[in-house]
Design a protein around this motif. Structure first.
Motif, PDB file in Angstrom:
ATOM      1  N   CYS A   1      -4.413  15.508   2.210  1.00 41.73           N
ATOM      2  CA  CYS A   1      -4.868  14.796   2.309  1.00 41.73           C
ATOM      3  C   CYS A   1      -5.202  15.352   4.375  1.00 41.73           C
ATOM      4  O   CYS A   1      -4.054  15.357   3.997  1.00 41.73           O
TER       5      CYS A   1
ATOM      6  N   ARG B   1       2.146  14.205   7.219  1.00 40.93           N
ATOM      7  CA  ARG B   1       3.368  13.616   6.221  1.00 40.93           C
ATOM      8  C   ARG B   1       4.007  13.966   5.298  1.00 40.93           C
ATOM      9  O   ARG B   1       3.881  15.139   4.715  1.00 40.93           O
TER      10      ARG B   1
ATOM     11  N   ARG C   1      -5.569  12.834   8.228  1.00 36.20           N
ATOM     12  CA  ARG C   1      -4.842  11.530   8.423  1.00 36.20           C
ATOM     13  C   ARG C   1      -3.736  13.119   9.819  1.00 36.20           C
ATOM     14  O   ARG C   1      -3.226  13.933   8.967  1.00 36.20           O
TER      15      ARG C   1
ATOM     16  N   ALA D   1       0.668  -1.374  -0.294  1.00 41.28           N
ATOM     17  CA  ALA D   1       0.395  -0.218  -0.660  1.00 41.28           C
ATOM     18  C   ALA D   1       0.710   1.424   0.379  1.00 41.28           C
ATOM     19  O   ALA D   1       2.308   1.219   0.150  1.00 41.28           O
ATOM     20  N   LYS D   2       0.403   2.147  -0.575  1.00 39.03           N
ATOM     21  CA  LYS D   2       0.979   3.019  -0.772  1.00 39.03           C
ATOM     22  C   LYS D   2       0.828   4.531  -0.013  1.00 39.03           C
ATOM     23  O   LYS D   2       0.129   5.555   0.580  1.00 39.03           O
ATOM     24  N   ASP D   3       1.290   4.253   1.685  1.00 38.72           N
ATOM     25  CA  ASP D   3       1.046   4.616   2.678  1.00 38.72           C
ATOM     26  C   ASP D   3       1.526   5.743   3.307  1.00 38.72           C
ATOM     27  O   ASP D   3       1.754   6.504   4.395  1.00 38.72           O
ATOM     28  N   TRP D   4       2.388   6.024   1.935  1.00 40.58           N
ATOM     29  CA  TRP D   4       3.761   7.475   2.453  1.00 40.58           C
ATOM     30  C   TRP D   4       2.753   8.391   1.477  1.00 40.58           C
ATOM     31  O   TRP D   4       4.075   9.473   1.144  1.00 40.58           O
TER      32      TRP D   4
END
Length: 356
Positions: free
Chosen positions: A199, A205, A202, A191-194
């Motif tokens: 957004c 980042r 959340r 998953a591209k959780d980086w």
């Protein structure tokens, strides 16, 4: 599945779209220009965007920004233009961004010429820019592989969060061959959780490569070293041809490997037990392919379109246990099968009829 007669450059462009590439940033340069031309016509129809940067430096940094959003991104160039991308590639590797890069080699140094060459091998496999980083480097040898490897390059880039390079020469880029336009295979990817997509729902980042202290810098480099070691162990790829009883080997990639297959067949007609090892990944270099031949074969001849670059990796892989010699052509010239075989016979003092 469709089959088309297309140039290698066009195969790369079509594969990129099939792989889900939505953003392309580049600057046209011969002999890679057909990639930009093809995508400028077809990528917008597939819901993507192509932007010609003012130069190669701008284009690679556009890739950096776009990759931060998680989109599949590609750029393409040829040797002088690829050189201009090196600082950006170093930043992209440090930021761990998945970007696919294409380098269709042309001759050098300097402005050079438009003929096929492999003289960018060192630059492409040893990093290229500043710092200890690596690109995964795939070396196709025919039009179908230009297509297949490009599609796979996007998956490898996402899997390892690392730039991946397709390295070919002007001959492969310009030559037309039948290519099967395959659908994108289903591949399970992390998953591209980086991603930094703006957004607000959340935790914050950030993507950066600056090390505020020397201690942090060392930790970062140790992390990257471990990552590259993992890739080195997992992704070595090669092809073997007529090696089962080989007493001598040719090591060659890309266009030279195509030519070398005929050399192998001609040699065997003369009673010379010759085989071919073709590296598919130039980085990580397929050291495992050469291990079984340590102290087993009588000699290895590398065939290259440069003054001798891959030969260093072959010698290291064999740990100098076998004599390794070079056959090279320069400046856009391609070797003929007969001259390679004659050189092999001369270099290793093989008793054989010279008439091919």
């Amino acid at each position: 599945m469709d089959k088309k007669l297309i140039k290698g450059n066009e195969a790369i462009a079509e594969a990129a779209m099939q792989a889900g590439c939505k953003l392309f940033f580049g600057y046209p340069i011969t002999p890679s220009t057909e990639i930009v031309e093809y995508l400028s016509k077809h990528l917008p129809k597939a819901g993507g965007t192509l932007l010609q940067g003012e130069d190669e430096i701008a284009s690679i940094n556009m890739c950096y920004g776009a990759a931060c959003t998680g989109a599949r991104v590609m750029t393409a160039s040829s040797s002088p233009g690829y050189s201009l991308k090196q600082e950006g590639l170093s930043y992209i590797a440090a930021a761990e961004l998945p970007v696919v890069v294409v380098n269709i080699n042309r001759t050098g140094p300097g402005l050079g010429g438009l003929g096929p060459t492999q003289s960018d091998y060192f630059q492409c496999t040893k990093g290229g820019g500043h710092g200890d980083y690596r690109l995964i480097v795939l070396a196709p040898s025919k039009g179908q592989e230009m297509y297949d490897y490009t599609m796979e390059a996007f998956d490898l880039a996402d899997k390892y969060r690392n730039p991946v390079l397709i390295l070919a020469d002007g001959f492969l880029g310009q030559m037309m061959e039948p290519v099967e336009l395959k659908d994108r295979p289903a591949v399970e990817l992390p998953a591209k959780d980086w991603v930094t997509d703006g957004c607000a729902e959340r935790a914050k980042r950030k993507i950066a490569s600056f090390s505020l202290t020397n201690e942090i810098g060392e930790l970062n480099n140790l992390y990257w070293e471990a990552k590259y070691d993992n890739i080195r162990l997992a992704e070595q790829r090669w092809e073997e041809y007529e090696t089962q009883d080989a007493e001598y080997l040719i090591a060659a990639y890309g266009t030279c490997a195509r030519i070398a297959k005929t050399v192998v067949l001609n040699a065997r007609k003369k009673g010379i037990k010759l085989g071919l090892v073709r590296p598919i990944t130039l980085w990580p270099f397929p050291e495992k392919a050469f291990v079984p031949y340590k102290n087993k074969v009588k000699g290895v001849l590398t065939v290259e379109l440069n003054t001798g670059q891959m030969i260093e990796d072959v010698k290291l892989a064999l740990e100098c246990s076998v004599p390794v010699k070079l056959h090279r052509r320069l400046g856009g010239m391609l070797p003929h099968e007969d001259e390679i075989l004659c050189n092999l016979i001369d270099q290793f003092n093989i008793s054989a009829d010279r008439e091919v």
